[in-house]
Write a protein that holds these residues in place. Structure first.
Motif: not given
Length: 825
Positions: A738-742, A747-748, A784-794
């Protein structure tokens, strides 16, 4: 007498449109005014009066012209395009079959008990008004539900009068060659023959089956003798006849519904027979047939507690359904039992009809917003590891058929304001029209309705007392009871402990003070039956009778026995305030309070069922805090005191605070808002339009797709389900980052599908809803590969979100048709 003369009268009498369209009332009154006043049953009038009398009346050319005009108007109404034809021409829906254990259409056809039948009858009538292509399927009971008498000791006595088919507004269903349509249903060791009947309900037909056929052995003739009577075995037999027999009847008539609407789980065996019929037509196995047909089935549950579902011992199901399962469905009885169990592998678990209905349906709904929530909790065990909010049960809040329940005065008032088409889906802005009625006219309308109720109550009570052996003095005194100008409260429903009918009796002296205040008098009319096997409910009736029979109470409160449809009509048309005190959340919806809306009555009710979504301070009064408190006696006592407080501090003062013209301005304002805001919302017309557009039409489309080409798509769905089940266990989560910005969290996550086709699943981020709001579901995409990514509000912490995998296939209802789920932990 010529059939030419009798025929038009018979046509009118056998179309139960007269139960809500009263234009023909004068016809029957002219034939026999006394009999009409007693029965309100045109068919009985027509069967009872002499042919000479009919000929005399028909000899009047003016009368004959009226009759012919009514017949023509009825035929035109049945064929004229209505809401459905105008809004959904060319739709994939040609027929929805509505299965119910009971139908309340009129006192003339007493095959109902209470709320379930009320909903069924009102929805058939609304379907007729709206032109929705529905047919009803039910049972014809020889005794129907019991009639009630209160004896000298205040105890309920149950009576079971015989329903003579010749006196009911029904017709035998006949083959083209004139032979009565009869069906043979195999039961253990013997076949039961069912006779078929037809009821005309405007443009809708209701088909009824009964086992009272001379070809049956006596015990089987009695199968349809009594609604909700006998033990589990009789109930099972009735439900087999309703579901299996009912579907076979439709097929025998050449009716091929796209949609099967199960009004409660009693009718769930129709799921099996519909699949069997599909097997017969296509050669498909049961599993594919069920996948094809279930999407065309809708299950409406009315039950708010798990104990309310019909459950049968496994041995009983095996006894009655082993041959059917193995020879007709081609599956072992174990597989059939599994459809009605939470744990298919537990041989001791009873067979639950609601579970069968869910597993055989493509859509499931409760009957109010709150009941939808309650039902999701009840059915959560069938969807392990799924959040309760995502259990696949929605809701369509019930409504009542306003033309059935409005008084003549209410009908005139609404017609003046909104026109005749107001309940036929043509007028949506009813509130604006009603708000224009003057205070004086509204108040006079209510005063007239109250006067009519008081006169009816006096007459009915005097007859009731005479029948119970009361003295001549008591009978005579009843004819002068009550004040037509006093605030009149109504409380009428089934007497069951969860409905808390004795909450008003918590402090009897306080209630007595409320009723007997000489400055601001209050009068109370009660009615209701307790099931003959419900001793606790009967004890509650006795408590009220004892209270009412006290000398100081007698002039201010009455109990009218034998609560039936005719009595309901009088009460809901005349009372000022309708009181309802169920224990939340056990009232799935409740419809009695809806019936007062059109008549200007106001509700004072627990925040349960429909009132939980209807209540606002300007339309009535509410009990409770909107929470559940179980069977806590302390809470019951607190609510009783709140009820007294509301009556003493708000309801009674508002009714008796008048302006210089004698009008209670605040009361009339509240009455107007209740009528304007709530009547359209809680009409059966709105409910049936909702069923048609949200459920019937989509179900018909999906069914046609699944059933096409002998169920080819259904076969593909079954293959997909098998693949998901076979490979789901190999699915694994890897690392989560998880990487969090402002303003957002990214999520990956790693997903190892192994043997499962990645296209058969959907990867999501999930977070529970906040304060009753909707849960958050965000699809994650391949990175890519077995990775899945999603973005949600902070705006919410990252810890609120969890990755998960659920099955996915176009046109498949998840989790209803595949309840697999895997959470990242």
């Amino acid at each position: 007498m010529s059939e030419q003369g009798f025929g038009p009268l018979a046509e009118l009498a056998l179309d139960m449109r007269w139960s809500w369209n009263h234009s023909t009332d004068e016809v029957w009154r002219k034939l026999d005014p006394d009999l009409w006043a007693l029965t309100h049953n045109p068919w009985i009038v027509l069967q009872t009066v002499s042919r000479d009398q009919i000929e005399r009346v028909l000899a009047d050319p003016v009368f004959r012209k009226e009759v012919d005009g009514f017949v023509e108007a009825s035929r035109q109404a049945a064929n004229a395009p209505a809401w459905f034809q105008q809004n959904h021409a060319g739709a994939p829906l040609t027929c929805a079959a509505y299965f119910s254990m009971e139908f309340m259409l009129s006192e003339a056809l007493p095959i109902y008990s209470g709320g379930l039948g009320n909903v069924a009858g009102d929805q058939l009538k609304a379907a007729s008004d709206l032109g929705v292509p529905v047919v009803g399927v039910g049972l014809l009971y020889q005794q129907g539900y019991f009639r009630q008498m209160i004896d000298k000791d205040g105890a309920q006595q149950a009576l079971y009068p015989y329903n003579d088919p010749g006196q009911l507004p029904i017709s035998p269903l006949r083959q083209p060659n004139g032979e009565w349509l009869r069906l043979e249903i195999a039961l253990p060791g013997y076949s039961v023959w069912l006779r078929a009947w037809q009821v005309q309900v405007g443009r809708v037909k209701l088909y009824l089956l009964d086992s009272n056929d001379a070809a049956n052995i006596p015990s089987y003739r009695a199968t349809t003798s009594e609604l909700y009577g006998g033990g589990p075995e009789l109930r099972l037999k009735q439900e087999l006849l309703l579901g299996i027999g009912g579907w076979r009847l439709l097929r025998a008539l050449g009716i091929q519904p796209e949609v099967c609407h199960l009004n409660e789980g009693h009718a769930a065996f129709a799921v099996l027979e519909r699949a069997r019929n599909f097997m017969e037509e296509t050669g498909q196995p049961f599993e594919v047939a069920l996948a094809a047909t279930r999407v065309g089935n809708l299950f409406t549950t009315h039950t708010a507690v798990a104990a309310g579902f019909d459950r049968f011992a496994p041995a009983l199901i095996e006894q009655y359904l082993s041959r059917y399962s193995e020879q007709k469905l081609g599956i072992p009885i174990h597989d059939l039992l599994a459809l009605g169990r939470q744990n298919p592998g537990d041989p001791s678990e009873p067979f639950n009809m609601a579970y069968l209905a869910i597993r055989g349906s493509g859509q499931v709904n409760g009957v109010s917003r709150l009941h939808g929530k309650v039902s999701r909790s009840l059915f959560l065990p069938l969807f392990p590891r799924w959040p309760e909010d995502e259990v696949p049960v929605g809701h369509v809040t019930n409504g009542v058929h306003m033309p059935t329940w409005d008084s003549a005065g209410a009908d005139a008032l609404w017609t003046q304001s909104c026109g005749k088409g107001r309940w036929r889906g043509m007028t949506e802005n009813l509130d604006c029209d009603v708000r224009g009625i003057a205070d004086a006219q509204l108040w006079q309308f209510r005063a007239t309705a109250r006067q009519s109720l008081v006169e009816y109550a006096r007459e009915r009570l005097s007859r009731q007392l005479a029948a119970s052996g009361a003295s001549a003095e008591e009978v005579e005194a009843a004819k002068g009871l009550f004040d037509p100008n006093a605030l009149t409260l109504g409380f009428a429903r089934r007497f069951a402990t969860y409905k808390r009918p004795n909450l008003l009796l918590h402090d009897r002296q306080r209630l007595l003070r409320i009723l007997t205040n000489p400055e601001r008098p209050v009068q109370l009319i009660l009615a209701g039956k307790a099931h003959p096997a419900d001793q606790a409910g009967q004890a509650l009736i006795r408590e009220w009778i004892q209270f009412i029979r006290q000398p100081e109470t007698r002039a201010h409160a009455i109990f009218l026995s034998d609560y039936d449809m005719l009595l309901t009509e009088e009460l809901v048309q005349g009372v000022d305030v309708w009181i309802n005190t169920p224990r939340r959340p056990w009232e799935a919806c409740g419809t009695s309070g809806m019936k007062v809306l059109v008549n200007g009555g106001i509700n004072l009710s627990e925040l349960d069922g429909w009132w939980a979504e209807a209540y606002t301070p300007e339309v009535g009064w509410a009990l409770g805090d909107g929470q559940e408190h179980g069977e806590d006696p302390a809470w019951d006592a607190a609510e009783a005191n709140t009820l007294y407080d509301l009556l003493e501090r708000e309801v009674i003062p508002e009714f008796y605070t008048r302006d210089q013209s004698g009008i209670p301005v605040a009361w009339v304002r509240r009455m107007r808002e209740s009528m304007a805001q709530l009547t359209p919302r809680f009409s059966a017309g709105r409910a049936v339009r909702e069923y048609a557009e949200r459920h019937y039409l989509p179900a018909a489309s999906v069914y046609r797709e699944r059933a096409a080409n002998k169920g080819a798509v259904a076969g593909e769905v079954v293959d997909w389900q098998h693949a998901v089940d076979r490979h789901w266990g190999s699915l694994r989560f890897g690392d989560l980052r998880v990487e969090t910005s402002a303003d957002h969290h990214e999520f990956e996550v790693e997903i190892f599908f192994n043997d499962l086709d990645p296209n058969a699943a959907r990867v999501e981020l999930y977070a529970d809803g906040i304060d009753g709001g909707e849960p958050v579901r965000v699809e994650m995409t391949g990175a890519g590969g077995s990775n899945y990514r999603g973005t949600v509000s902070a705006s919410r912490p990252a810890a609120d979100y969890t990755a998960r995998v659920i099955p996915q296939r176009p046109g498949v209802a998840v989790p209803l048709e595949s309840a697999r789920i895997l959470w990242q932990r």
